[in-house]
Design a protein around this motif. Sequence first.
Motif, PDB file in Angstrom:
ATOM      1  N   VAL A 146      16.439  20.707  28.831  1.00 32.89           N
ATOM      2  CA  VAL A 146      16.085  21.497  30.000  1.00 32.89           C
ATOM      3  C   VAL A 146      15.774  23.166  29.594  1.00 32.89           C
ATOM      4  N   LEU A 147      16.682  23.486  28.878  1.00 30.76           N
ATOM      5  CA  LEU A 147      16.479  24.720  28.351  1.00 30.76           C
ATOM      6  C   LEU A 147      15.255  25.275  27.639  1.00 30.76           C
ATOM      7  N   ALA A 148      14.989  23.977  26.864  1.00 30.64           N
ATOM      8  CA  ALA A 148      13.470  24.083  26.161  1.00 30.64           C
ATOM      9  C   ALA A 148      12.508  24.175  26.758  1.00 30.64           C
ATOM     10  N   ALA A 149      12.444  23.247  28.006  1.00 34.45           N
ATOM     11  CA  ALA A 149      11.409  23.228  29.103  1.00 34.45           C
ATOM     12  C   ALA A 149      11.374  24.638  29.718  1.00 34.45           C
ATOM     13  N   ALA A 150      12.585  25.219  30.022  1.00 35.21           N
ATOM     14  CA  ALA A 150      12.661  26.497  30.809  1.00 35.21           C
ATOM     15  C   ALA A 150      11.896  27.452  29.917  1.00 35.21           C
ATOM     16  N   PHE A 151      12.329  27.589  28.758  1.00 32.52           N
ATOM     17  CA  PHE A 151      11.705  28.646  27.819  1.00 32.52           C
ATOM     18  C   PHE A 151      10.363  28.444  27.148  1.00 32.52           C
ATOM     19  N   GLY A 152      10.050  27.225  27.364  1.00 29.07           N
ATOM     20  CA  GLY A 152       8.986  26.724  26.909  1.00 29.07           C
ATOM     21  C   GLY A 152       7.636  26.703  27.874  1.00 29.07           C
ATOM     22  N   PRO A 153       7.227  25.688  28.372  1.00 29.59           N
ATOM     23  CA  PRO A 153       6.230  25.471  29.505  1.00 29.59           C
ATOM     24  C   PRO A 153       6.594  26.211  30.696  1.00 29.59           C
ATOM     25  N   LEU A 154       7.688  25.993  31.138  1.00 29.81           N
ATOM     26  CA  LEU A 154       8.139  26.996  32.351  1.00 29.81           C
ATOM     27  C   LEU A 154       8.257  28.228  32.376  1.00 29.81           C
ATOM     28  N   LYS A 155       8.187  28.953  31.108  1.00 31.81           N
ATOM     29  CA  LYS A 155       7.923  30.473  30.956  1.00 31.81           C
ATOM     30  C   LYS A 155       9.163  31.133  31.876  1.00 31.81           C
ATOM     31  N   VAL A 156      10.249  30.655  31.598  1.00 34.78           N
ATOM     32  CA  VAL A 156      11.357  31.494  32.212  1.00 34.78           C
ATOM     33  C   VAL A 156      11.977  32.541  31.399  1.00 34.78           C
ATOM     34  N   HIS A 157      12.216  33.674  32.014  1.00 34.23           N
ATOM     35  CA  HIS A 157      12.881  34.700  31.130  1.00 34.23           C
ATOM     36  C   HIS A 157      14.340  34.535  30.884  1.00 34.23           C
ATOM     37  N   ARG A 158      15.185  34.068  31.954  1.00 33.21           N
ATOM     38  CA  ARG A 158      16.635  33.987  31.998  1.00 33.21           C
ATOM     39  C   ARG A 158      16.967  32.793  32.623  1.00 33.21           C
ATOM     40  N   VAL A 159      17.873  32.102  31.902  1.00 33.94           N
ATOM     41  CA  VAL A 159      18.597  31.070  32.614  1.00 33.94           C
ATOM     42  C   VAL A 159      19.936  31.265  32.770  1.00 33.94           C
ATOM     43  N   TYR A 160      20.784  31.001  33.999  1.00 36.02           N
ATOM     44  CA  TYR A 160      22.161  30.953  34.107  1.00 36.02           C
ATOM     45  C   TYR A 160      22.909  30.039  34.557  1.00 36.02           C
ATOM     46  N   ALA A 161      23.971  29.667  34.541  1.00 37.79           N
ATOM     47  CA  ALA A 161      24.754  28.708  35.259  1.00 37.79           C
ATOM     48  C   ALA A 161      25.994  29.237  35.826  1.00 37.79           C
ATOM     49  N   ARG A 162      26.312  28.873  37.296  1.00 40.86           N
ATOM     50  CA  ARG A 162      27.494  29.315  37.710  1.00 40.86           C
ATOM     51  C   ARG A 162      28.412  28.071  37.882  1.00 40.86           C
ATOM     52  N   LEU A 163      29.539  28.115  37.580  1.00 42.25           N
ATOM     53  CA  LEU A 163      30.236  27.097  37.565  1.00 42.25           C
ATOM     54  C   LEU A 163      31.903  27.252  37.734  1.00 42.25           C
ATOM     55  N   ASP A 164      32.590  26.295  38.290  1.00 43.73           N
ATOM     56  CA  ASP A 164      33.869  26.546  38.631  1.00 43.73           C
ATOM     57  C   ASP A 164      34.731  26.919  37.488  1.00 43.73           C
ATOM     58  N   ALA A 165      35.553  27.921  37.393  1.00 41.56           N
ATOM     59  CA  ALA A 165      36.305  28.469  36.277  1.00 41.56           C
ATOM     60  C   ALA A 165      37.081  27.326  35.781  1.00 41.56           C
ATOM     61  N   ASP A 166      37.794  26.603  36.597  1.00 40.65           N
ATOM     62  CA  ASP A 166      38.635  25.249  36.158  1.00 40.65           C
ATOM     63  C   ASP A 166      37.855  24.083  35.582  1.00 40.65           C
ATOM     64  N   ASN A 167      36.561  24.246  35.692  1.00 35.71           N
ATOM     65  CA  ASN A 167      35.599  22.994  35.190  1.00 35.71           C
ATOM     66  C   ASN A 167      35.543  23.438  33.586  1.00 35.71           C
TER      67      ASN A 167
END
Length: 183
Positions: free
Chosen positions: A117-138
């Motif tokens: 998914v990151l490869a798609a984001a930074f490739g054909p989808l032309k995303v500049h920044r990807v982030y993830a928010r997740l529970d600190a216990d996870n």
Amino acid sequence: MPVEMPIRTERLVLRPFRAEDADALHAYQRREDVARYLYRPPLDREGCAKLIARSVESPEWGTTGADLWLAVCLRGQVIGETGLRLRSALAAQAEIGWVFAPEYAGHGYATEAARAVLAAAFGPLKVHRVYARLDADNKPSWRVCERLGMRREAYLVDSDVNPATGTWGSEYVYAMLAREFAG
């Protein structure tokens, strides 16, 4: 969608959800141990079917709020999901996420799917920044972020209330820029 479907990795196939996937989605989305990190109650089958139906209504990619939500399949069986939501079209920022059936944990599937998914984001989808928010216990999810090379940018203490339990949860925010992605 500017991403060719399905996306194939060494062991997995990532593809859009279909109506017939509702039972497979429900098999893990109904579980309390899965929902606890999603800050919502477990989903019933009808809720899973509605999620799938809504996924085809996502705005076109390039529009804030657009989704790329994919079933993660192993040998033809849905074992989880991953995807992106474009949080800002102007800033080309997307949020990545994943949810897997617990019986498939510990085999690297989440990392493999998220890397695709990151490869798609930074490739054909032309995303500049990807982030993830997740529970600190996870811990398994933040370990995926670290294996992907994402950096921990924030620790948000008591940042959200889990409506299923009424308890406060803290979050980590991980991120990566397009120029940092090694593939």
